[in-house]
Design an enzyme around this catalytic site. Structure first.
Site, PDB file in Angstrom:
ATOM      1  N   LYS A  22       0.823  -1.222   0.000  1.00 45.07           N
ATOM      2  CA  LYS A  22       0.000   0.000   0.000  1.00 45.07           C
ATOM      3  C   LYS A  22       0.850   1.263   0.000  1.00 45.07           C
ATOM      4  O   LYS A  22       0.658   2.154  -0.834  1.00 45.07           O
ATOM      5  CB  LYS A  22      -0.905  -0.002   1.237  1.00 45.07           C
ATOM      6  CG  LYS A  22      -1.476   1.339   1.620  1.00 45.07           C
ATOM      7  CD  LYS A  22      -2.223   1.240   2.945  1.00 45.07           C
ATOM      8  CE  LYS A  22      -2.559   2.554   3.567  1.00 45.07           C
ATOM      9  NZ  LYS A  22      -1.490   3.243   4.272  1.00 45.07           N
ATOM     10  N   ASN A  23       1.799   1.350   0.932  1.00 46.38           N
ATOM     11  CA  ASN A  23       2.503   2.620   1.091  1.00 46.38           C
ATOM     12  C   ASN A  23       3.518   2.880  -0.029  1.00 46.38           C
ATOM     13  O   ASN A  23       3.998   4.002  -0.173  1.00 46.38           O
ATOM     14  CB  ASN A  23       3.126   2.731   2.484  1.00 46.38           C
ATOM     15  CG  ASN A  23       2.044   2.940   3.545  1.00 46.38           C
ATOM     16  OD1 ASN A  23       0.904   3.291   3.219  1.00 46.38           O
ATOM     17  ND2 ASN A  23       2.377   2.695   4.807  1.00 46.38           N
ATOM     18  N   CYS A 117      -5.529   8.265   8.729  1.00 52.82           N
ATOM     19  CA  CYS A 117      -5.813   7.759  10.073  1.00 52.82           C
ATOM     20  C   CYS A 117      -5.504   8.809  11.128  1.00 52.82           C
ATOM     21  O   CYS A 117      -4.549   9.567  10.999  1.00 52.82           O
ATOM     22  CB  CYS A 117      -4.953   6.521  10.368  1.00 52.82           C
ATOM     23  SG  CYS A 117      -5.434   5.068   9.439  1.00 52.82           S
ATOM     24  N   ARG A 122      -0.333  15.144  12.758  1.00 50.19           N
ATOM     25  CA  ARG A 122       0.410  14.628  11.603  1.00 50.19           C
ATOM     26  C   ARG A 122       0.865  15.807  10.747  1.00 50.19           C
ATOM     27  O   ARG A 122       0.350  16.036   9.647  1.00 50.19           O
ATOM     28  CB  ARG A 122      -0.452  13.645  10.792  1.00 50.19           C
ATOM     29  CG  ARG A 122      -0.812  12.398  11.593  1.00 50.19           C
ATOM     30  CD  ARG A 122      -1.504  11.341  10.756  1.00 50.19           C
ATOM     31  NE  ARG A 122      -0.587  10.649   9.868  1.00 50.19           N
ATOM     32  CZ  ARG A 122      -0.924   9.578   9.133  1.00 50.19           C
ATOM     33  NH1 ARG A 122      -2.154   9.096   9.189  1.00 50.19           N
ATOM     34  NH2 ARG A 122      -0.029   8.995   8.349  1.00 50.19           N
ATOM     35  N   ILE A 124       3.124  18.338   8.274  1.00 50.37           N
ATOM     36  CA  ILE A 124       3.919  18.089   7.058  1.00 50.37           C
ATOM     37  C   ILE A 124       4.991  19.170   6.887  1.00 50.37           C
ATOM     38  O   ILE A 124       5.405  19.488   5.782  1.00 50.37           O
ATOM     39  CB  ILE A 124       3.039  17.944   5.785  1.00 50.37           C
ATOM     40  CG1 ILE A 124       2.191  19.180   5.525  1.00 50.37           C
ATOM     41  CG2 ILE A 124       2.172  16.702   5.843  1.00 50.37           C
ATOM     42  CD1 ILE A 124       1.623  19.212   4.089  1.00 50.37           C
ATOM     43  N   GLN A 126       8.124  19.087   7.437  1.00 47.77           N
ATOM     44  CA  GLN A 126       9.389  18.645   6.839  1.00 47.77           C
ATOM     45  C   GLN A 126       9.268  18.545   5.305  1.00 47.77           C
ATOM     46  O   GLN A 126      10.242  18.770   4.589  1.00 47.77           O
ATOM     47  CB  GLN A 126       9.817  17.281   7.401  1.00 47.77           C
ATOM     48  CG  GLN A 126      10.098  17.309   8.891  1.00 47.77           C
ATOM     49  CD  GLN A 126      11.202  18.289   9.253  1.00 47.77           C
ATOM     50  OE1 GLN A 126      12.304  18.237   8.721  1.00 47.77           O
ATOM     51  NE2 GLN A 126      10.884  19.211  10.162  1.00 47.77           N
ATOM     52  N   ASP A 307       3.487   0.524  12.162  1.00 49.82           N
ATOM     53  CA  ASP A 307       2.275   0.004  11.514  1.00 49.82           C
ATOM     54  C   ASP A 307       1.991  -1.447  11.898  1.00 49.82           C
ATOM     55  O   ASP A 307       0.993  -2.024  11.449  1.00 49.82           O
ATOM     56  CB  ASP A 307       2.385   0.141   9.981  1.00 49.82           C
ATOM     57  CG  ASP A 307       2.379   1.596   9.553  1.00 49.82           C
ATOM     58  OD1 ASP A 307       2.017   2.455  10.372  1.00 49.82           O
ATOM     59  OD2 ASP A 307       2.748   1.881   8.394  1.00 49.82           O
ATOM     60  N   ARG A 399      -9.123   0.061   3.536  1.00 53.59           N
ATOM     61  CA  ARG A 399      -8.196   1.041   2.952  1.00 53.59           C
ATOM     62  C   ARG A 399      -6.856   0.380   2.653  1.00 53.59           C
ATOM     63  O   ARG A 399      -6.126   0.844   1.768  1.00 53.59           O
ATOM     64  CB  ARG A 399      -7.951   2.188   3.944  1.00 53.59           C
ATOM     65  CG  ARG A 399      -9.089   3.189   4.034  1.00 53.59           C
ATOM     66  CD  ARG A 399      -8.675   4.369   4.883  1.00 53.59           C
ATOM     67  NE  ARG A 399      -7.279   4.670   4.607  1.00 53.59           N
ATOM     68  CZ  ARG A 399      -6.376   4.997   5.523  1.00 53.59           C
ATOM     69  NH1 ARG A 399      -6.704   5.077   6.778  1.00 53.59           N
ATOM     70  NH2 ARG A 399      -5.129   5.251   5.170  1.00 53.59           N
TER      71      ARG A 399
HETATM   72  N1  EPU Z   1       6.447  14.275  11.119  1.00 54.52           N
HETATM   73  C1  EPU Z   1       6.640  15.614  11.390  1.00 54.52           C
HETATM   74  N2  EPU Z   1       6.705  16.482  10.330  1.00 54.52           N
HETATM   75  C2  EPU Z   1       6.583  16.055   9.037  1.00 54.52           C
HETATM   76  C3  EPU Z   1       6.378  14.683   8.779  1.00 54.52           C
HETATM   77  C4  EPU Z   1       6.312  13.814   9.840  1.00 54.52           C
HETATM   78  O1  EPU Z   1       6.756  16.039  12.552  1.00 54.52           O
HETATM   79  O2  EPU Z   1       6.650  16.904   8.140  1.00 54.52           O
HETATM   80  C5  EPU Z   1       6.417  13.333  12.243  1.00 54.52           C
HETATM   81  C6  EPU Z   1       5.066  12.619  12.357  1.00 54.52           C
HETATM   82  O3  EPU Z   1       4.166  13.376  13.120  1.00 54.52           O
HETATM   83  C7  EPU Z   1       5.470  11.314  12.987  1.00 54.52           C
HETATM   84  C8  EPU Z   1       6.856  11.035  12.404  1.00 54.52           C
HETATM   85  O4  EPU Z   1       7.335  12.282  11.949  1.00 54.52           O
HETATM   86  O5  EPU Z   1       5.589  11.479  14.375  1.00 54.52           O
HETATM   87  C9  EPU Z   1       6.906  10.053  11.241  1.00 54.52           C
HETATM   88  O6  EPU Z   1       5.983  10.439  10.249  1.00 54.52           O
HETATM   89  P1  EPU Z   1       6.145   9.998   8.711  1.00 54.52           P
HETATM   90  O7  EPU Z   1       6.242  11.265   7.914  1.00 54.52           O
HETATM   91  O8  EPU Z   1       7.235   9.006   8.599  1.00 54.52           O
HETATM   92  O9  EPU Z   1       4.764   9.314   8.444  1.00 54.52           O
HETATM   93  P2  EPU Z   1       3.833   9.466   7.170  1.00 54.52           P
HETATM   94  O10 EPU Z   1       4.667   9.614   5.948  1.00 54.52           O
HETATM   95  O11 EPU Z   1       2.771  10.493   7.393  1.00 54.52           O
HETATM   96  C10 EPU Z   1       3.796   6.940   6.569  1.00 54.52           C
HETATM   97  C11 EPU Z   1       2.749   5.891   6.403  1.00 54.52           C
HETATM   98  C12 EPU Z   1       2.176   5.519   7.757  1.00 54.52           C
HETATM   99  C13 EPU Z   1       3.312   5.064   8.681  1.00 54.52           C
HETATM  100  C14 EPU Z   1       4.416   6.114   8.750  1.00 54.52           C
HETATM  101  C15 EPU Z   1       5.627   5.666   9.526  1.00 54.52           C
HETATM  102  C16 EPU Z   1       1.851   6.375   4.223  1.00 54.52           C
HETATM  103  C17 EPU Z   1       0.741   6.890   3.411  1.00 54.52           C
HETATM  104  N3  EPU Z   1       1.696   6.416   5.538  1.00 54.52           N
HETATM  105  O12 EPU Z   1       3.143   8.066   7.159  1.00 54.52           O
HETATM  106  O13 EPU Z   1       1.319   4.414   7.501  1.00 54.52           O
HETATM  107  O14 EPU Z   1       2.806   4.856   9.978  1.00 54.52           O
HETATM  108  O15 EPU Z   1       4.852   6.453   7.417  1.00 54.52           O
HETATM  109  O16 EPU Z   1       6.155   4.496   8.979  1.00 54.52           O
HETATM  110  O17 EPU Z   1       2.859   5.934   3.693  1.00 54.52           O
HETATM  111  C18 EPU Z   1      -0.448   2.952   7.866  1.00 54.52           C
HETATM  112  O18 EPU Z   1      -0.125   2.410   6.796  1.00 54.52           O
HETATM  113  O19 EPU Z   1      -1.258   2.464   8.685  1.00 54.52           O
HETATM  114  C19 EPU Z   1       0.175   4.234   8.212  1.00 54.52           C
HETATM  115  C20 EPU Z   1      -0.299   5.049   9.142  1.00 54.52           C
END
Ligand code: EPU
Length: 431
Positions: A22-23, A117, A122, A124, A126, A307, A399
């Protein structure tokens, strides 16, 4: 309302074939926006997040053709629109990849803030930090994120990630693939889907090195052309079924996987007394005796994946002794605990730490999935519990899990999809 009805207490036996990740899929599909020509994507999982992202591309003007159940042709050559319609994008997290991809393609992007979720905050920031460093102006107004490259094209630079972020690493790769010059991402995430996105882009003509390490170098190219690419198997889907065998017992061959990607999960299951045998593209998982307790801290790859935290917790509820879980990625990923308690689980949560006192048995209950992985964990707990359970809010589960009912039925689980009479429909399907 559609729900799963599960009669627990049956060990699982047989084999399960794992779908595409998925990811990886939700990043590679938006990445086709950067490509001039037809991208044939194979091993695409049939899950609702993939349907959503394909629909968003179609709304933007992509030409999308289904070749077979798991293969799709996507041609974004004729898109001239960098504004994503509001409705669909807000229903999923991965819509943030449209910012990087559109910015890379057009030098401009207008994308609604992402959904996904509820795992606590969450941000963005970065992602945005990366785009700004590459010469974009980014602001939020009128319910949209507006990103505009000064001079019409992004310029390569070095971006140091303050935290390890999967999404930001992939988004900056997308933005940089067609940029001017060299982009270096330092403190990059290393998940298998990051390597997969880099491999996809490279196979279409990009110049990306170092994906899978904490420093990724992207030399911008002028053009990407079409080609064929097969998405990697889903590490978390595989891990979920491994945890199901741990909790319910039995012996299952998990096929079409890359065992290396599962090492972080395998190591913990072995510590818990589960036997895991690596094959070339499969693992055989067997649990006959009592489960042992374990302490687990979730971390970015190659650490134990966040996850998988709720699913492994389901198994630990039945392990002998006290287990300590520490959530190292998300602020709030224990929302499933109240549901587990209703099955007789003994769990105390304090902030990011959960202490699980193993019990001899769980008993079936009515459960509500609160997010994707929590929902999968509830299915696992229900498979291991004595008596019947119901899991509602299954749209969360669908999903990210293709055909979960068929796959579990295939290994002997008693799980059925039921549509409740209150919306006037009879039972939809049984598995
Ligand atoms: N974070 C920040 N700023 C940012 C981005 C992230 O502070 O700009 C923090 C987040 O709040 C979190 C940590 O950094 O505490 C890690 O977040 P990451 O950006 O790695 O997560 P994501 O890209 O939003 C993806 C997966 C998630 C998975 C995480 C970690 C997708 C669509 N989602 O999320 O998947 O938990 O990486 O591996 O790829 C799931 O599949 O159930 C799911 C939630």
């Amino acid at each position: 309302m559609t729900k799963y009805v599960i009669q627990g207490g049956k060990p699982l036996h047989g084999s399960i074939s794992i779908s595409g990740a998925k990811n990886a899929a939700v990043a590679i599909i938006p990445a086709t926006l950067l490509v001039n020509g037809v991208c044939r994507i194979e091993n695409v999982p049939q899950i609702s997040d993939v349907t959503l992202i394909l629909n968003i591309l179609q709304d933007l003007g992509a030409d999308i053709r289904t070749v077979n159940r798991t293969t799709v042709d996507i041609d974004c050559s004729h898109i001239h629109n960098a504004r994503v319609p509001e409705g669909l994008a807000r229903q999923m997290r991965a819509s943030y990849y449209l910012i990087g991809a559109l910015l890379g393609r057009f030098g401009s992007a207008q994308v609604p803030p992402p959904g996904g979720c509820n795992l606590g905050g969450r941000p963005i920031d970065q992602h945005i930090k990366g785009f700004v460093a590459m010469g974009a102006d980014v602001d939020v107004r009128g319910g949209y994120i507006h990103a505009q490259a000064r001079g019409g094209r992004l310029t390569g630079t070095t971006v140091y990630m303050d935290i390890v972020s999967v999404g930001a690493t992939m988004n900056i790769m997308l933005a940089a693939a067609l940029s001017n010059g060299l982009t270096v991402i330092e403190n990059a995430a290393k998940e298998p889907h990051i390597v997969d996105l880099a491999n996809f882009l490279n196979s279409m003509g990009a110049d990306i090195m170092g994906a899978g390490t904490d420093m990724i170098k992207i030399k911008g190219v002028d053009r990407l052309g079409g080609g064929t690419y097969s998405i990697i198997p889903d590490q978390i889907e595989a891990g979920t079924y491994m945890a199901a065998v741990a909790a319910a017992g039995g012996e299952v061959l998990i096929e079409n996987i890359i065992p290396k990607h599962l090492e972080c999960i395998t190591a913990k299951l072995e510590e818990m007394g589960v036997e895991v045998e690596d094959r070339e593209d499969a693992v055989l998982v067997r649990r006959t005796g009592t489960l042992s307790r374990a302490n687990i801290k979730t971390l970015p790859y190659p650490g134990f994946p966040t996850d998988m935290q709720p699913q492994i917790a389901a198994a630990l509820c039945l392990a002998k002794g006290t287990s300590v879980l520490t959530e190292g990625v998300w602020d709030s990923r224990y929302r499933y605990v109240d549901e587990f308690r209703r099955m007789g689980a003994q769990i105390q949560v304090d902030g990011k730490v959960a202490v699980i006192e193993g019990v001899e048995r769980l008993s079936g209950a009515r459960l509500r999935a609160c997010d994707l992985r929590a929902g999968a964990a509830m299915v696992i707990a229900a498979l291991a519990a004595a008596g019947p359970s119901e899991v509602s809010n299954i749209h969360h589960i669908e999903r990210g899990y293709e055909d979960i009912v068929r796959k579990l039925s295939g290994v002997g689980a008693d799980i059925r999809v039921v549509v409740t009479p209150d919306d006037g429909q009879a039972e939809a399907s049984a598995g």
